[in-house]
Design a protein around this motif. Structure first.
Motif, PDB file in Angstrom:
ATOM      1  N   CYS A 194       8.095  -8.051   1.645  1.00 39.11           N
ATOM      2  CA  CYS A 194       7.693  -6.592   2.103  1.00 39.11           C
ATOM      3  C   CYS A 194       8.785  -5.950   3.159  1.00 39.11           C
ATOM      4  N   CYS A 198       2.357  -4.149   8.460  1.00 38.40           N
ATOM      5  CA  CYS A 198       1.174  -3.606   8.736  1.00 38.40           C
ATOM      6  C   CYS A 198       0.374  -4.329   9.918  1.00 38.40           C
ATOM      7  N   CYS A 201      -2.194  -6.292   7.863  1.00 35.80           N
ATOM      8  CA  CYS A 201      -1.588  -6.881   6.686  1.00 35.80           C
ATOM      9  C   CYS A 201      -2.593  -7.865   5.897  1.00 35.80           C
TER      10      CYS A 201
HETATM   11  S1  SF4 Z   1      -0.268  -4.475   3.646  1.00 33.77           S
HETATM   12 FE1  SF4 Z   1       1.220  -6.154   3.754  1.00 33.77          FE
HETATM   13  S2  SF4 Z   1       2.190  -6.186   1.904  1.00 33.77           S
HETATM   14 FE2  SF4 Z   1       1.260  -4.093   2.076  1.00 33.77          FE
HETATM   15  S3  SF4 Z   1       2.715  -2.857   2.778  1.00 33.77           S
HETATM   16 FE3  SF4 Z   1       1.651  -3.509   4.689  1.00 33.77          FE
HETATM   17  S4  SF4 Z   1       2.959  -5.397   5.266  1.00 33.77           S
HETATM   18 FE4  SF4 Z   1       3.482  -4.874   3.231  1.00 33.77          FE
END
Ligand code: SF4
Length: 447
Positions: A194, A198, A201
Motif C-alpha cells: 500500500c 492509514c 488500517c
Molecule cells: S486502510 Fe490500509 S490498505 Fe487501505 S489504503 Fe489505508 S493503509 Fe492502505
C-alpha cells in the motif's frame, strides 16, 4: 418520548440496563441525548461490546444532567457499545470517558446503545436496503458446503484458496461467503502493498499502536489467469453480479494496476454482464484512466474527510496527494463511469459545518453518483487525537460551528444534490438506471 435506559457491562462482559438513567450518545466528544428518529432497534447481526476501563456516561432525568457511572449496587461497571451490522450508519457513538492509561480500543465502530421495552436500541439508521450482507441471508451449512465445492473447482487457484480458507473459514467475511454461494458481490483482493499508512488500517498495524489489524494482508499478487478463472463464471451466473477489486484483506489495488488492467480486458472479452468495480484510495489517476480504457465500470474511493488536512492526517499518503484522489474521481466521471465515495462517518465531525461544506464542494465539482456512508472503525479518542479534532470540539460552543446531526446531514446533502444515491454497498447494474443518480448508463469500453 421516554429514552431507552443506559446500558453498561460488568467486568466479565455481562451487559445490563440501569433503569434509573437514560442512554446518551456522543457527538465528537460532547454527550448528547438522541431523539426518537435517531434510534432504531439494534439490527440483527450486530455485536455488543464491553469497553475496557471506559466509564459509562448516561443521563439523569431527575437531575437533568449527564453523569459518569463507575459502579452500580456497589459493583464496578463499564461502558458498553454496539458494533452495528453492515448497511447501518451510526448517528451517535457510545458515550464514555477514558481514564489515563486505558488500552486503545480495537478497530471497530462503537455505537450508542440503550435498552427499552425488552430490547436493545442503537443510535443508527439503515442506509442501504440491499440484503447482501444481512446475516439472516446466510445459511452457514450451505456456505461451508459451497465453499468446499469452490476449493475442488479451483484446486490450483491461490486466490480462490485465499478467499475460501482465509476469508470464509477464518474470518467469516460476508463478501467471500457470497462468492462461495455464487451470488451478488464477489471480492478480488490483489495487492500485498500500500502507498498509504492509514491510522486505522485494518490490514496492517505497526506494533507501537497497541492495536491489532482485523485481517492479515494478502501476501501474494495473483495472476491475470487466477483472477479471470473465477470472476467470469461469477459475472455470467450470479444474480445482481458485481466483482470488486480492493478488499479489507489487502493493501492498495492500484499498485497492482497492470495485472488488474489485463484481467479486466480478459473478463470483458468473455462477458459484458455485471459490474467490474474497484475499491481504492484512488492515489494514482493515470492507473485509474488505464482501467477505464480497459472496461472498469465503477469506483469506490475511501475518504475520511473532504478536507485536505484531515484527509492527509488520517491516510498519511506516500507519494500521492489529496488532489490525485480528486483527479481519479474526475477521470471516472469523464469516462462516464460510476463514482462512489466510501465516506467514513464520525458523528460530530462528518456533520460539522466545515466538513459538510467541504463535501458539498467536492460533490458539486466532481459530480459523484453515490455516497456509501460507513462507520469509521477506530478508537474514537485516538481518531480525535490524531486529527486534532479537540479544537473543533472546543469551538462547538459557538453556534456557527455546531454539528448539524447525522440525519440532518443526510437530508441536507439529498436536498442540495438530489441525484445522489445513498448506500453502503457497490450497486449492481440493476440499480444503475440510466438517467438517475447523474448517470447516463453503461457504455462499451474502448479495448
Ligand atoms: S486502510 Fe490500509 S490498505 Fe487501505 S489504503 Fe489505508 S493503509 Fe492502505
Amino acid at each position: 418520548m421516554k429514552l431507552p435506559h443506559l446500558v453498561v457491562s460488568d467486568r466479565d462482559g455481562n451487559i445490563f440496563e440501569i433503569p434509573e438513567l437514560s442512554m446518551a450518545g456522543m457527538s465528537l466528544n460532547a454527550p448528547t441525548l438522541p431523539t426518537e428518529q435517531e434510534l432504531i432497534p439494534l439490527p440483527y447481526g450486530s455485536d455488543l461490546y464491553l469497553l475496557p476501563e471506559r466509564t459509562a456516561v448516561g443521563y439523569d432525568p431527575r437531575r437533568k444532567e449527564f453523569v459518569e457511572v463507575k459502579e452500580y449496587h456497589g459493583e464496578p461497571v463499564f461502558a458498553a457499545a454496539a458494533f452495528m451490522a453492515p448497511a447501518y450508519v451510526q448517528v451517535y457513538r457510545s458515550a464514555f470517558a477514558t481514564p489515563a492509561g486505558a488500552p486503545r480500543l480495537s478497530l471497530y465502530s462503537y455505537t450508542a446503545v440503550g435498552w427499552k421495552n425488552g430490547q436493545f436500541y442503537a443510535a443508527g439508521k439503515r442506509i442501504d436496503p440491499d440484503l447482501r450482507q444481512d446475516l439472516s441471508t446466510f445459511n452457514l451449512n450451505l456456505v461451508e458446503q459451497e465453499a468446499r465445492r469452490m476449493l475442488r473447482r479451483y484446486p490450483q487457484n491461490r486466490l480462490t484458496g485465499h478467499l475460501i480458507r482465509n476469508c470464509v473459514f477464518r474470518y467469516g467475511c460476508p463478501a467471500a461467503r457470497n462468492f462461495a454461494l455464487g451470488r451478488w458481490e464477489c471480492p478480488i483482493p490483489t495487492s500485498p502493498g500500500c502507498n498509504a499508512a492509514c491510522v486505522g488500517c485494518i490490514s496492517e498495524q505497526p506494533a507501537e499502536t497497541g492495536v491489532r489489524s482485523t485481517q492479515d494482508r494478502l501476501d501474494f499478487m495473483p495472476s491475470v489467469e487466477e483472477i479471470v478463472e473465477f470472476t467470469v463464471p461469477h459475472l455470467k451466473n450470479a444474480p445482481r453480479a458485481v466483482v470488486s477489486f480492493g478488499q479489507g484483506c489487502e493493501g492498495e489495488p492500484l499498485l497492482a494496476g497492470p495485472v488488474i488492467k489485463e484481467a479486466i480486458k480478459e473478463i470483458r472479452r468473455c462477458t459484458d454482464r455485471g459490474i467490474i468495480n474497484i475499491n481504492t484510495n484512488a492515489s494514482r489517476p493515470a492507473a485509474v484512466e488505464e482501467l477505464c480504457k480497459a472496461g472498469l465500470d465503477s469506483i469506490r474511493v475511501s475518504l475520511n474527510s473532504a478536507q485536505k488536512g484531515y484527509y492527509e492526517a488520517y491516510y498519511r499518503p506516500r507519494h500521492y496527494t489529496f488532489e490525485d484522489v480528486l483527479e481519479s474521481l474526475r477521470i471516472m466521471r469523464r469516462y462516464n463511469r460510476w463514482a462512489s465515495i466510501n465516506y467514513f462517518v464520525f458523528p460530530g465531525f462528518t456533520d460539522h459545518p466545515a466538513e459538510v461544506s467541504a463535501l458539498e464542494r467536492l460533490i458539486g465539482e466532481v459530480k459523484i453518483n453515490m455516497i456509501q456512508a460507513r462507520n469509521l472503525n477506530i478508537d474514537p479518542e485516538w481518531y480525535i487525537e490524531e486529527l486534532g479534532l479537540k479544537e473543533l470540539a472546543a469551538s462547538n460552543g459557538k453556534a456557527a460551528a455546531k454539528p448539524i446531526g447525522i440525519l440532518a446531514w443526510i437530508e441536507r446533502i439529498s436536498q442540495k444534490f438530489p441525484w445522489i444515491k445513498w448506500g453502503y454497498f457497490n450497486p449492481p447494474r440493476e440499480e444503475m438506471q440510466a438517467g438517475h443518480y447523474g448517470w447516463e448508463g453503461i457504455r462499451k469500453p474502448t479495448l
